[in-house]
Design a protein around this motif. Structure first.
Motif, short mmCIF file in Angstrom:
data_model
loop_
_atom_site.label_atom_id
_atom_site.label_comp_id
_atom_site.label_asym_id
_atom_site.label_seq_id
_atom_site.Cartn_x
_atom_site.Cartn_y
_atom_site.Cartn_z
N THR A 171 0.85 -1.19 0.00
CA THR A 171 0.00 0.00 0.00
C THR A 171 0.88 1.24 0.00
O THR A 171 1.82 1.35 0.80
CB THR A 171 -0.93 0.01 1.22
N SER A 172 0.59 2.17 -0.89
CA SER A 172 1.40 3.37 -1.02
C SER A 172 1.32 4.20 0.27
O SER A 172 0.31 4.21 0.97
CB SER A 172 0.94 4.22 -2.21
N THR A 222 -3.10 0.32 -3.62
CA THR A 222 -2.39 -0.96 -3.70
C THR A 222 -1.59 -0.99 -4.99
O THR A 222 -2.11 -0.66 -6.06
CB THR A 222 -3.37 -2.14 -3.67
N TYR A 223 -0.33 -1.37 -4.89
CA TYR A 223 0.51 -1.46 -6.07
C TYR A 223 1.25 -2.80 -6.06
O TYR A 223 1.42 -3.42 -5.02
CB TYR A 223 1.49 -0.29 -6.17
N GLY A 224 1.69 -3.21 -7.27
CA GLY A 224 2.35 -4.50 -7.42
C GLY A 224 1.45 -5.49 -8.13
O GLY A 224 0.22 -5.41 -8.06
N GLY A 225 2.08 -6.41 -8.88
CA GLY A 225 1.32 -7.41 -9.61
C GLY A 225 2.25 -8.28 -10.44
O GLY A 225 3.42 -8.45 -10.10
N THR A 226 1.73 -8.78 -11.54
CA THR A 226 2.51 -9.71 -12.39
C THR A 226 2.66 -9.21 -13.81
O THR A 226 3.22 -9.91 -14.66
CB THR A 226 1.83 -11.08 -12.41
N ASN A 227 2.20 -8.00 -14.09
CA ASN A 227 2.21 -7.46 -15.45
C ASN A 227 3.49 -6.66 -15.69
O ASN A 227 3.51 -5.43 -15.60
CB ASN A 227 0.97 -6.59 -15.66
#
Length: 392
Positions: free
Chosen positions: A132-133, A140-145
């Motif tokens: 979380t920023s 919410t940030y972050g992922g698989t892309n």
């Protein structure tokens, strides 16, 4: 009411570019920018006032045309331009007609700058893949892309940023990139006289070329959460008045084998520059901590000499290793590479932050040079503020 205002801006833009004595030389329009922005929007060449924390929603593309100036006013409250995950920001500046984001008072720390979120991979504290920023937006940030595309920022200058937003726990930077992916283009950007970092990356895979960080109070360049951009070049920092590290590098205490790659770097600290906060002395060109690493080449370091506070003399270094874990896991394994570096007016080449460990760079991980050239950039309107050219 917002739709009505936006309609007036677009209508004015059409009239200004269609009527006039010379259709080939459009006159700047004037308008207000508020948020959230929920439909694709093109801001024609003009002078705009940005009010509030203006968010570009997911699925929405916002475009600014060359030569535009966007001004905030801190007396109206918190201001920032925020690209939410799934949104896109396209800024089509040129060397002669950059797009400038500024603040009316011209006081560092007066607004939140440009903030972009994506869903590229991160490795945040504790090894988690999302976070979380801390900027007051609580996104919410972050992922698989890894190839996330947040748009294109070309020939953009952000001035006087660095404010805290809402209940944020830290100041914002001129440019802040949360898990932004490699499909995003960042090129010819200027961070000017902000109260925090010039550029900060929170994880992600995006690369950036032709960056200028001038007169920012904290670090010129900063990253954490496992940022791993591979195609970075021509980074120029000029630190004046008060400033901390030229580059502050960490990986959120996660031992890792990936690292960003940056070529052609100039880190210059003007004589008389002091740390941002008394008692918190940070006067080194490049600092690695919390398992940070990187592969850098063709580097100029100048001006990171001694600083006296009270009766204590602090001596700066071209390279500072802050903790034993970073030394063991990153230095000794060759994951920190600093090659073809030219050092002048700097007290030390390499220093540990503590006498409890010593730093010995492995073969191929460190080489000095008398011929390094650093960043190769040309002054123009994009790097000229109030008649002062930023690249020395």
């Amino acid at each position: 009411m917002k739709k009505f205002l936006l309609g007036m801006v677009l209508a004015t833009a059409f009239l200004a570019t269609s009527c006039g004595d010379d259709d080939s030389t459009p006159q700047p329009v004037e308008g207000a920018i508020t948020g959230p922005i929920t439909t694709d929007t093109n801001f024609a060449y003009g002078n705009y006032t940005l009010s509030g924390i203006v968010k570009i929603n997911s699925g929405v593309t916002v475009t600014f045309e060359a030569g535009s100036t966007i001004t905030c006013d801190k007396t109206t409250g918190d201001n920032a331009l925020v690209v939410l995950k799934g949104g896109k920001l396209i800024i089509n500046g040129t060397a002669s007609s950059p797009v400038v984001f500024t603040e009316a008072s011209k006081v560092p720390g007066s607004w939140g700058g440009i903030i972009m979120y994506g869903d590229a991979p991160i490795n945040a504290a504790g090894g988690v893949a999302t976070a979380t920023s801390e900027d007051g937006n609580n996104q919410t940030y972050g992922g698989t892309n890894a190839t996330h595309n947040g748009g294109q920022l070309s020939y953009v200058r952000v001035e006087y940023a660095g404010a805290k937003l809402a209940d944020g726990t830290k100041e914002n930077n001129a440019f802040t990139f949360y898990s932004v992916g490699s499909g995003t283009v960042l090129d010819h950007l200027v961070a000017y006289k902000g109260a925090d970092d010039g550029f900060e990356f929170f994880g992600g895979t995006v690369s950036a070329t032709n960056l200028v960080s001038y007169g920012n109070y904290d670090d010129a360049f900063d990253w954490q959460d496992g940022w791993q951009g591979q195609n970075n070049s021509n980074w120029y920092a000029y630190q004046i008045s008060k400033a901390n590290f030229g580059m502050e590098i960490e990986a959120s205490s996660n031992n890792n084998t990936y690292f960003p790659v940056i070529t052609n770097i100039s880190l210059i600290r003007a004589a008389g520059t002091t740390p941002e906060v008394a008692g918190d002395v940070q006067v080194d060109a490049i600092q690695f901590k919390k398992e940070g690493n990187g592969n850098f080449s063709n580097i100029i370091v100048d001006g990171y000499g001694s600083y006296t506070e009270g009766t204590t003399v602090y001596e700066g270094a071209a390279l500072k290793i802050q903790d034993a874990a970073t030394n063991t896991d990153q230095v000794n394994t060759g994951r920190i590479k600093i090659n073809n570096i030219k050092i002048s007016n700097t007290s030390h080449e390499i220093l540990p932050a503590s006498s409890s460990f010593s730093v010995s760079m492995p073969s191929g991980s460190w080489s000095t040079s008398t011929t390094a050239t650093g960043a190769s950039l040309s002054n123009g309107n994009w790097t000229t503020v109030d008649g002062v050219q930023l690249i020395n």
